[in-house]
Design a protein around this motif. Structure first.
Motif, PDB file in Angstrom:
ATOM      1  N   LYS A 134      14.753 -13.262  -1.316  1.00  0.00           N
ATOM      2  CA  LYS A 134      14.735 -12.621  -2.632  1.00  0.00           C
ATOM      3  C   LYS A 134      13.302 -12.403  -3.120  1.00  0.00           C
ATOM      4  O   LYS A 134      12.962 -11.325  -3.618  1.00  0.00           O
ATOM      5  N   ASP A 135      12.464 -13.400  -2.948  1.00  0.00           N
ATOM      6  CA  ASP A 135      11.063 -13.271  -3.386  1.00  0.00           C
ATOM      7  C   ASP A 135      10.312 -12.235  -2.562  1.00  0.00           C
ATOM      8  O   ASP A 135       9.298 -11.702  -3.010  1.00  0.00           O
ATOM      9  N   SER A 334       1.153  -7.788  11.618  1.00  0.00           N
ATOM     10  CA  SER A 334       0.464  -8.139  10.373  1.00  0.00           C
ATOM     11  C   SER A 334       1.327  -7.768   9.174  1.00  0.00           C
ATOM     12  O   SER A 334       2.234  -6.925   9.279  1.00  0.00           O
ATOM     13  N   ALA A 335       1.029  -8.384   8.033  1.00  0.00           N
ATOM     14  CA  ALA A 335       1.734  -8.019   6.794  1.00  0.00           C
ATOM     15  C   ALA A 335       1.491  -6.541   6.499  1.00  0.00           C
ATOM     16  O   ALA A 335       2.389  -5.849   6.007  1.00  0.00           O
ATOM     17  N   GLU A 336       0.297  -6.062   6.810  1.00  0.00           N
ATOM     18  CA  GLU A 336      -0.002  -4.643   6.585  1.00  0.00           C
ATOM     19  C   GLU A 336       0.978  -3.761   7.365  1.00  0.00           C
ATOM     20  O   GLU A 336       1.555  -2.807   6.833  1.00  0.00           O
ATOM     21  N   THR A 337       1.161  -4.082   8.636  1.00  0.00           N
ATOM     22  CA  THR A 337       2.094  -3.306   9.462  1.00  0.00           C
ATOM     23  C   THR A 337       3.508  -3.363   8.889  1.00  0.00           C
ATOM     24  O   THR A 337       4.196  -2.344   8.791  1.00  0.00           O
ATOM     25  N   LEU A 353      15.668  -3.749   8.126  1.00  0.00           N
ATOM     26  CA  LEU A 353      16.271  -5.070   8.290  1.00  0.00           C
ATOM     27  C   LEU A 353      15.297  -5.886   9.139  1.00  0.00           C
ATOM     28  O   LEU A 353      15.203  -5.692  10.351  1.00  0.00           O
ATOM     29  N   LEU A 354      14.579  -6.764   8.470  1.00  0.00           N
ATOM     30  CA  LEU A 354      13.467  -7.471   9.098  1.00  0.00           C
ATOM     31  C   LEU A 354      13.908  -8.876   9.492  1.00  0.00           C
ATOM     32  O   LEU A 354      14.423  -9.632   8.664  1.00  0.00           O
ATOM     33  N   ASN A 355      13.671  -9.221  10.755  1.00  0.00           N
ATOM     34  CA  ASN A 355      14.251 -10.437  11.331  1.00  0.00           C
ATOM     35  C   ASN A 355      13.387 -11.701  11.158  1.00  0.00           C
ATOM     36  O   ASN A 355      12.166 -11.651  11.249  1.00  0.00           O
ATOM     37  N   VAL A 356      14.090 -12.817  10.969  1.00  0.00           N
ATOM     38  CA  VAL A 356      13.470 -14.132  11.138  1.00  0.00           C
ATOM     39  C   VAL A 356      14.323 -14.923  12.129  1.00  0.00           C
ATOM     40  O   VAL A 356      15.540 -14.734  12.207  1.00  0.00           O
ATOM     41  N   GLY A 357      13.670 -15.777  12.899  1.00  0.00           N
ATOM     42  CA  GLY A 357      14.376 -16.609  13.871  1.00  0.00           C
ATOM     43  C   GLY A 357      14.110 -18.066  13.564  1.00  0.00           C
ATOM     44  O   GLY A 357      13.116 -18.630  14.029  1.00  0.00           O
ATOM     45  N   PRO A 358      14.984 -18.711  12.805  1.00  0.00           N
ATOM     46  CA  PRO A 358      14.763 -20.111  12.411  1.00  0.00           C
ATOM     47  C   PRO A 358      14.791 -21.067  13.606  1.00  0.00           C
ATOM     48  O   PRO A 358      15.383 -20.773  14.642  1.00  0.00           O
ATOM     49  N   THR A 359      14.150 -22.212  13.416  1.00  0.00           N
ATOM     50  CA  THR A 359      14.059 -23.231  14.458  1.00  0.00           C
ATOM     51  C   THR A 359      15.337 -24.074  14.484  1.00  0.00           C
ATOM     52  O   THR A 359      16.196 -23.947  13.609  1.00  0.00           O
ATOM     53  N   ARG A 371       4.203 -14.029   5.928  1.00  0.00           N
ATOM     54  CA  ARG A 371       4.341 -12.574   5.846  1.00  0.00           C
ATOM     55  C   ARG A 371       5.318 -12.163   4.759  1.00  0.00           C
ATOM     56  O   ARG A 371       5.094 -11.195   4.037  1.00  0.00           O
ATOM     57  N   LEU A 372       6.413 -12.910   4.640  1.00  0.00           N
ATOM     58  CA  LEU A 372       7.395 -12.576   3.603  1.00  0.00           C
ATOM     59  C   LEU A 372       6.785 -12.751   2.209  1.00  0.00           C
ATOM     60  O   LEU A 372       7.062 -11.971   1.305  1.00  0.00           O
ATOM     61  N   HIS A 373       5.940 -13.764   2.060  1.00  0.00           N
ATOM     62  CA  HIS A 373       5.254 -13.934   0.766  1.00  0.00           C
ATOM     63  C   HIS A 373       4.355 -12.745   0.463  1.00  0.00           C
ATOM     64  O   HIS A 373       4.317 -12.247  -0.664  1.00  0.00           O
ATOM     65  N   GLU A 374       3.631 -12.291   1.474  1.00  0.00           N
ATOM     66  CA  GLU A 374       2.737 -11.143   1.255  1.00  0.00           C
ATOM     67  C   GLU A 374       3.520  -9.883   0.918  1.00  0.00           C
ATOM     68  O   GLU A 374       3.120  -9.100   0.049  1.00  0.00           O
ATOM     69  N   ILE A 375       4.633  -9.691   1.611  1.00  0.00           N
ATOM     70  CA  ILE A 375       5.476  -8.526   1.314  1.00  0.00           C
ATOM     71  C   ILE A 375       5.989  -8.635  -0.129  1.00  0.00           C
ATOM     72  O   ILE A 375       6.004  -7.656  -0.874  1.00  0.00           O
ATOM     73  N   GLY A 376       6.377  -9.856  -0.519  1.00  0.00           N
ATOM     74  CA  GLY A 376       6.887 -10.085  -1.868  1.00  0.00           C
ATOM     75  C   GLY A 376       5.858  -9.766  -2.935  1.00  0.00           C
ATOM     76  O   GLY A 376       6.177  -9.145  -3.955  1.00  0.00           O
ATOM     77  N   ARG A 377       4.622 -10.187  -2.676  1.00  0.00           N
ATOM     78  CA  ARG A 377       3.545  -9.871  -3.641  1.00  0.00           C
ATOM     79  C   ARG A 377       3.421  -8.360  -3.803  1.00  0.00           C
ATOM     80  O   ARG A 377       3.275  -7.841  -4.901  1.00  0.00           O
ATOM     81  N   TRP A 378       3.501  -7.646  -2.689  1.00  0.00           N
ATOM     82  CA  TRP A 378       3.390  -6.183  -2.736  1.00  0.00           C
ATOM     83  C   TRP A 378       4.600  -5.564  -3.437  1.00  0.00           C
ATOM     84  O   TRP A 378       4.476  -4.657  -4.253  1.00  0.00           O
TER      85      TRP A 378
END
Ligand code: JFZ
Length: 483
Positions: A134-135, A334-337, A353-359, A371-378
């Protein structure tokens, strides 16, 4: 296919239409496979069926797709037992995507299944994952409910090979996610591998050129435990499990099918009636052949150059090079990409639809979180230029991309500037409308906009508000005129 607007008495007709349509379409195989021979059917009857299908299906498509088109940005989650080996088998690093490890190393069914006893993701926190999405500005989540390895990530009554019964974890993460999503107002969808299942007898296995080993049968099974009737697998495992995920987890926004190789019209027909369990749900195009389009297309790891005209589509993409977690994959975009990809996709009318692969501990890897934080700021500044927008009216913009919103008396153009002009003059080539107002989205400041031979020139400050992408908002009156 969805109950709303389609009286139950029409179902047999719809199913027949679907089956015939499927026959026309021919089996869609996995990438790199040659097309399968279509089953015999008269072309005339098949065309009629295709039309009948469209007539039943199309009326609810726009209604069901409305939120999805607004949303533009979602999180894909590939999580399963494969997060335990994390891309390494007996000291050897897999070159394939992490969730394909079992097939890559032809791991015997029992040996792979034993990994479940080590799968105890005690650090999993559904609220944290949903808040992270969400963020970042994501509006929906799609998580693997069962991937090709056959392991269900929910408490399934159809097979004990699931996270609740086969691991020490003893929790149902999909239940917890469903609750967290509801609380946060995020839509939740499920990925389900309908045909491939390397665990349950009769499940399909990829038929591409991967096997040189003589021990593999013509079904590409590498363990006799995998052999069996595919129809029985569909009846006893796949159909009941899809029914479970569509019945027990509240509103399901999306059903994301995958790798339909070995599906037949008859098998497709067994799934279709289940969709009415979720009348508002949208489905992707990976249940069967190309003419069974579902609600949206699914370009994978790529952004179609000019979008997919006339279709809804969603690019799914990894942040590194794997969907399921691999401990050693550090090829992060990169977050830019990632931000520019999101802009690029929106400018072509698609979703990201951007993927994450949890441990295996239940954590989303730190590089993904950053990266998700940077996208959120933008997105906090520029989200207005993404949500609910439609494709660019421009063929090419040398400095970036454009998205738009049409209003009753004009249009808002969002200019996403990747390369900020050094001379302070941003040329909007070919725009013939008179600009009512030009502003910077970041601080609302007004900019000068003047008609010019080549279009409209906007005077912008010396420094870009955002190094990755800054948004200039143009409001114009009347019908958009772009040459
Ligand atoms: C599939 C899966 O095999 C993969 O593990 C992952 O889940 C991804 C999102 O989807 O990969 C595919 C599926 C279909 C094609 C290519 C790769 N295809 O039809 O070309």
């Amino acid at each position: 296919m969805h109950s709303t607007g389609i009286p139950i008495r029409h179902w047999p007709r719809i199913l027949l239409a679907g089956a015939l349509l499927a026959i026309v379409a021919g089996a869609r195989l996995w990438a790199a496979d040659p097309p399968a021979k279509p089953e015999a059917a008269s072309a005339g009857a098949a065309d009629e069926a295709a039309i009948a299908w469209q007539q039943e299906y199309a009326p609810t498509h726009d209604r069901r797709m409305q939120w999805w088109r607004e949303a533009r940005f979602g999180m894909f989650i590939h999580w399963g037992v494969y997060s335990v080996p994390a891309g390494v088998w007996k000291g050897e690093k897999s070159k394939r995507i992490g969730e394909w490890l079992m097939l890559d190393f032809k791991i015997p069914v029992a040996e792979y299944a034993a990994l479940a006893s080590q799968f105890n993701p005690v650090k999993f926190n559904a609220d944290e994952w949903v808040k992270l999405a969400k963020d970042a500005g994501m509006k929906y989540i799609v998580i693997t409910s069962k991937h090709h390895d056959g392991f269900a990530m929910f408490h399934s009554g159809a097979s004990p090979y699931n996270i609740y019964d086969a691991t020490p974890f003893n929790r149902d993460p999909l239940k917890e996610l469903a609750e967290a999503c509801k609380k946060e107002g995020i839509k939740l969808g499920f990925y389900y591998s309908e045909a491939q299942d390397w665990h349950h007898p009769g499940g399909a296995a990829y038929k591409g050129k991967i096997n040189t080993d003589k021990n593999i049968d013509k079904e590409n099974h590498w363990d006799t435990a995998q052999q069996g009737s595919m129809d029985e697998y569909i009846d006893k495992i796949a159909v009941p499990q899809v029914k479970e995920i569509l019945s027990n987890y509240g509103p399901v926004a999306i059903l994301w099918w995958d790798t339909p190789g070995d599906m037949t019209p008859q098998r497709v027909m067994k799934f279709l009636p289940l969709l009415k369990l979720q009348p508002d749900m949208v489905v992707n195009n990976r249940l069967y052949g190309k003419k069974y389009t579902g609600d949206f297309e699914t370009p994978e790891q790529k952004i179609p150059a000019t979008g997919i005209p006339g279709k809804d589509w969603e690019t799914c993409m990894t942040m590194n090079t794997t969907w399921g977690y691999k401990s050693f994959d550090d090829k992060w975009k990169s977050a830019e990409t990632l931000i520019r990809n999101l802009v690029d996709i929106a400018s072509k009318g698609g979703n990201y639809l951007l993927n994450v692969g949890p441990t295996s501990e239940g954590l989303i890897p730190e590089p993904s979180v950053e990266r998700l934080h940077e996208i959120g700021r933008w997105m906090k500044v520029n989200g207005e230029a993404i949500y609910g927008t439609t494709a660019s009216p421009f063929k090419n913009l040398p400095w970036g991309r454009c998205t738009k919103k049409l209003t009753t008396d004009g249009a808002t153009l969002y200019l996403h500037v990747f390369q900020w002009p050094e001379d302070g003059k941003l040329l909007v080539p070919g725009l013939k409308n008179t600009v009512e107002s030009a502003t910077l989205l970041s601080d609302g400041s007004t900019l000068e906009a003047a008609d010019d031979e080549g279009g409209v020139v906007v005077s912008v400050p010396a420094d870009a508000p955002d190094k990755i992408s800054s948004t200039v908002v143009l409001k114009v009156k009347g019908t958009l005129k772009v040459e």
